[in-house]
Design a protein around this motif. Structure first.
Motif, PDB file in Angstrom:
ATOM      1  N   LEU A 124       0.792  -1.108   0.131  1.00 30.43           N
ATOM      2  CA  LEU A 124       0.065   0.060  -0.011  1.00 30.43           C
ATOM      3  C   LEU A 124       0.802   1.187  -0.056  1.00 30.43           C
ATOM      4  CD1 LEU A 124      -2.893  -0.935   2.582  1.00 30.43           C
ATOM      5  CD2 LEU A 124      -3.015  -0.761   0.083  1.00 30.43           C
ATOM      6  N   ASP A 125       1.996   1.356   0.856  1.00 26.28           N
ATOM      7  CA  ASP A 125       2.897   2.343   0.699  1.00 26.28           C
ATOM      8  C   ASP A 125       3.533   2.632  -0.605  1.00 26.28           C
ATOM      9  OD1 ASP A 125       2.679   2.908   3.325  1.00 26.28           O
ATOM     10  OD2 ASP A 125       4.491   1.988   4.237  1.00 26.28           O
ATOM     11  N   LYS A 126       3.829   1.430  -1.026  1.00 26.44           N
ATOM     12  CA  LYS A 126       4.437   1.644  -2.751  1.00 26.44           C
ATOM     13  C   LYS A 126       3.333   2.174  -3.659  1.00 26.44           C
ATOM     14  CE  LYS A 126       7.713  -2.088  -1.947  1.00 26.44           C
ATOM     15  NZ  LYS A 126       8.028  -3.480  -2.409  1.00 26.44           N
ATOM     16  N   LYS A 127       2.279   1.592  -3.802  1.00 27.58           N
ATOM     17  CA  LYS A 127       1.098   2.180  -4.482  1.00 27.58           C
ATOM     18  C   LYS A 127       0.878   3.819  -4.045  1.00 27.58           C
ATOM     19  CE  LYS A 127      -1.104  -2.114  -5.336  1.00 27.58           C
ATOM     20  NZ  LYS A 127      -2.641  -2.741  -4.949  1.00 27.58           N
ATOM     21  N   GLY A 128       0.988   4.266  -2.894  1.00 29.83           N
ATOM     22  CA  GLY A 128       0.623   5.588  -2.513  1.00 29.83           C
ATOM     23  C   GLY A 128       2.026   6.567  -2.925  1.00 29.83           C
ATOM     24  N   LYS A 129       3.236   5.836  -3.180  1.00 31.48           N
ATOM     25  CA  LYS A 129       4.082   6.710  -3.594  1.00 31.48           C
ATOM     26  C   LYS A 129       4.311   6.956  -5.100  1.00 31.48           C
ATOM     27  CE  LYS A 129       7.115   5.641   0.398  1.00 31.48           C
ATOM     28  NZ  LYS A 129       8.424   5.026   0.940  1.00 31.48           N
ATOM     29  N   ARG A 130       3.750   5.866  -5.649  1.00 30.47           N
ATOM     30  CA  ARG A 130       3.732   6.083  -7.031  1.00 30.47           C
ATOM     31  C   ARG A 130       2.460   6.896  -7.593  1.00 30.47           C
ATOM     32  NH1 ARG A 130       2.731  -0.180  -8.235  1.00 30.47           N
ATOM     33  NH2 ARG A 130       4.425  -0.750  -7.031  1.00 30.47           N
ATOM     34  N   LYS A 131       1.647   7.109  -6.762  1.00 28.01           N
ATOM     35  CA  LYS A 131       0.455   8.080  -7.101  1.00 28.01           C
ATOM     36  C   LYS A 131       0.725   9.639  -6.971  1.00 28.01           C
ATOM     37  CE  LYS A 131      -3.441   4.957  -6.712  1.00 28.01           C
ATOM     38  NZ  LYS A 131      -4.723   4.499  -5.862  1.00 28.01           N
ATOM     39  N   SER A 132       1.871   9.904  -6.039  1.00 29.88           N
ATOM     40  CA  SER A 132       2.227  11.136  -5.453  1.00 29.88           C
ATOM     41  C   SER A 132       3.105  11.792  -6.526  1.00 29.88           C
ATOM     42  CB  SER A 132       2.966  10.938  -4.363  1.00 29.88           C
ATOM     43  OG  SER A 132       2.070  10.421  -3.387  1.00 29.88           O
TER      44      SER A 132
END
Length: 132
Positions: A124-132
């Motif tokens: 979830l952290d990785k997905k959140g960083k990609r969207k930022s």
């Protein structure tokens, strides 16, 4: 896929639990599993409950077979998520974090469960960083 628009009763949950454990089942099979016999009154009760769950979009009926076969549309995870959100709404003004933190701290999680939880949070952290 299906969703519960109203609260699922304990008896309906018992029916869904049986259906979650099978690919499909007939009224007679479900009645036998829940009550240990297939008395006409019990068959009628189970049929009525299934009709209600079908109208709510929680189960589906295969009318191409006789007797008809029912299967769950509402997934266990979807019902659990709905109930957890309702608890968060009631207890924490809709905030899931305190509820989830409490559940993680109060339950005895196996090492494998903790590892799976860590992996999920990392993803979830990785997905959140990609969207930022």
């Amino acid at each position: 896929m299906g969703r519960a628009a109203r609260e699922i009763t304990d008896t309906e949950l018992s029916l869904l639990t049986e259906l979650w454990q099978r690919e499909s089942a007939t009224v007679q099979e479900l009645t036998e599993a829940l009550y240990g016999n297939t008395a006409p009154a019990l068959l009628a009760t189970v049929r009525k409950l299934l009709d209600r769950l079908e109208a709510e979009g929680c189960v589906t009926r295969d009318r191409t077979k006789w007797p008809h076969h029912y299967r769950a549309l509402l997934q266990r995870e979807d019902l659990a998520g709905k109930r957890l959100q309702e608890a968060a709404d009631e207890l924490y003004d809709g905030d899931l974090a305190p509820l989830l933190t409490h559940l993680v701290k109060s339950q005895k999680l196996s090492p494998g469960d903790r590892e799976n939880l860590r992996k999920m949070l990392d993803e979830l952290d990785k997905k959140g960083k990609r969207k930022s």
